[in-house]
Write a protein that holds these residues in place. Structure first.
Motif: not given
Ligand SMILES: *Cc1c(COP(=O)(O)O)cnc(C)c1O
Length: 395
Positions: A77-85
């Protein structure tokens, strides 16, 4: 019907079975003695409250018509990928969102990523080593070269230009040795990989234990790594997800080999062979990167760090050589009295009631060394450290 015969070439691992037998025999002979286990490679602190809350909320959401989530994006999900980013950006490493792929843990991706590469490639693994790297390649039938390490190089192998490898495994901070590469050292590996058209598989499962600023938290802190490395990471050690299962793999878009773009290839592989990590788990993982999440996580990591220090201080007091323990939950020590790994295992159990892991179980170069872990209970670790100190001093 033809089977994959390479499975017959796997060496049976008796390491943890042998340890369990020896401990059971000791316990039976000495029922009154309290055994302390400093051999475990699993975390013991519970999930952080913010993680549990996020998962609770996600479960509740899933039970509503509006909040229900079916198949999610295979790559996460984008919300997790963005958090990792954001996590990477916070230490100066810029990643694009579509360079991050959410997985069900590092172990799966370490094996799956090999599917992109021909079996006719040579693999370089360090010795001693996390046994999975070897077995994943044995079952595929790839040629394996061992990069021998020793006390002299602090168990941190450096590239050798006379060796030609196509796939290079680097685990830093290392399991089992706890040793971690500096940026300068990793630069040499990146240069070697680029010169040899090789790819580095960088296992960063323990990056969260790094506190020394000289050490790299990610291979992508090194110039040129975007053209020669894949980073495999996990929530297992940073947030106690060993039983919850979530990780991520970073595949830079600049990585090309043999006319193929590895990022595109990995996306294709994932969308074909993987259906993603549960929404509930990804919500829990994302909570790790919130402000309160980071604070709670650091609290747990500090618990393990203190354990590591307790063990390291005890070894310092009796002049035992070791590496790790500072930027890692592992302490890799030289067996005192020139004992071999299994000899020391028996001695430690007999004299201290402490269980660890014989270094030779991780490879030939581990003979004469021993792994202790900081994942145990704090009070018990203190007792174990006292016993070890007293016994070694009397040796
Ligand atoms: C624990 C560990 C991992 C994490 O594996 P998961 O499958 O994510 O739990 C990866 N690499 C090494 C070397 C480890 O010790």
């Amino acid at each position: 019907m033809k089977m994959n015969k390479h499975y017959n070439e796997l060496k049976a691992s008796y390491l943890f079975v042998d340890i369990a037998h020896k401990v059971a025999a000791y316990q039976e002979a000495h029922p009154e003695k309290e055994i302390i286990r400093l051999g475990i490679g699993d975390v013991t602190q519970p999930l952080a409250k913010c993680v549990v809350d996020a998962m609770h909320d996600a479960v509740t959401e899933m039970g509503t018509k509006e909040g229900f989530h079916g198949y999610g994006p295979e790559q996460g999900y984008p919300f997790l990928k963005q958090a990792i980013q954001g996590y990477y950006a916070g230490r100066g490493t810029k990643l694009d969102e579509d360079e991050i792929f959410i997985s069900d843990g590092a172990k799966s991706d370490l094996a799956n990523v090999l599917g992109l590469f021909d079996v006719d490639n040579t693999v370089l693994v360090p010795d001693p080593v996390y046994p999975t790297y070897v077995d994943d390649n044995v079952t595929d039938g790839r040629k394996i070269i061992y990069g021998r390490t020793s006390q002299e190089n602090g168990f941190l192998g450096m590239p050798d230009d006379s060796v030609k490898a196509d796939i290079i495994y680097i685990c830093s901070p290392n399991n089992p040795t706890g040793a971690a590469y500096t940026r300068t050292q990793l630069k040499a590996w990146v240069e070697y990989a680029r010169k040899n058209n090789a790819i580095i598989l960088y296992d960063a499962a323990y990056e969260c234990f790094i506190s020394d600023g000289e050490l790299a938290r990610s291979i992508f802190e090194i110039d040129g790594a975007r053209e020669c490395a894949i980073e495999i990471c996990s929530f297992s050690k940073i947030a106690g997800f060993t039983g919850t299962r979530c990780g991520y793999t970073v595949v830079p878009k600049d990585l090309e080999r043999d006319g193929m773009n590895i990022n595109k290839l990995w996306l294709r592989r994932q969308t074909t062979k993987f259906n993603g990590v549960p929404y509930v788990v990804q919500r829990g993982a994302a909570a790790v990167f919130t402000e309160s999440g980071m604070a709670e996580i650091q609290h747990n990591l500090d618990y393990y760090r203190k354990n590591a220090k307790v063990i390291a201080d005890a070894l310092d007091e009796c002049d035992v050589w070791y590496c790790g323990g500072k930027n890692s939950p592992y302490i890799w020590l030289r067996c005192p009295g020139s004992m071999k790994s299994w000899e020391f295992f028996d001695w430690l159990l007999e004299n201290c009631g402490v269980v660890g892991t014989p270094g030779v179980g991780f490879g030939e170069c581990g003979e004469g060394y021993f792994r202790l872990t900081a994942f145990g209970d704090a009070e018990k670790t203190k007792v174990a450290a006292e016993r070890i100190k007293t016994a070694i001093k009397a040796l």
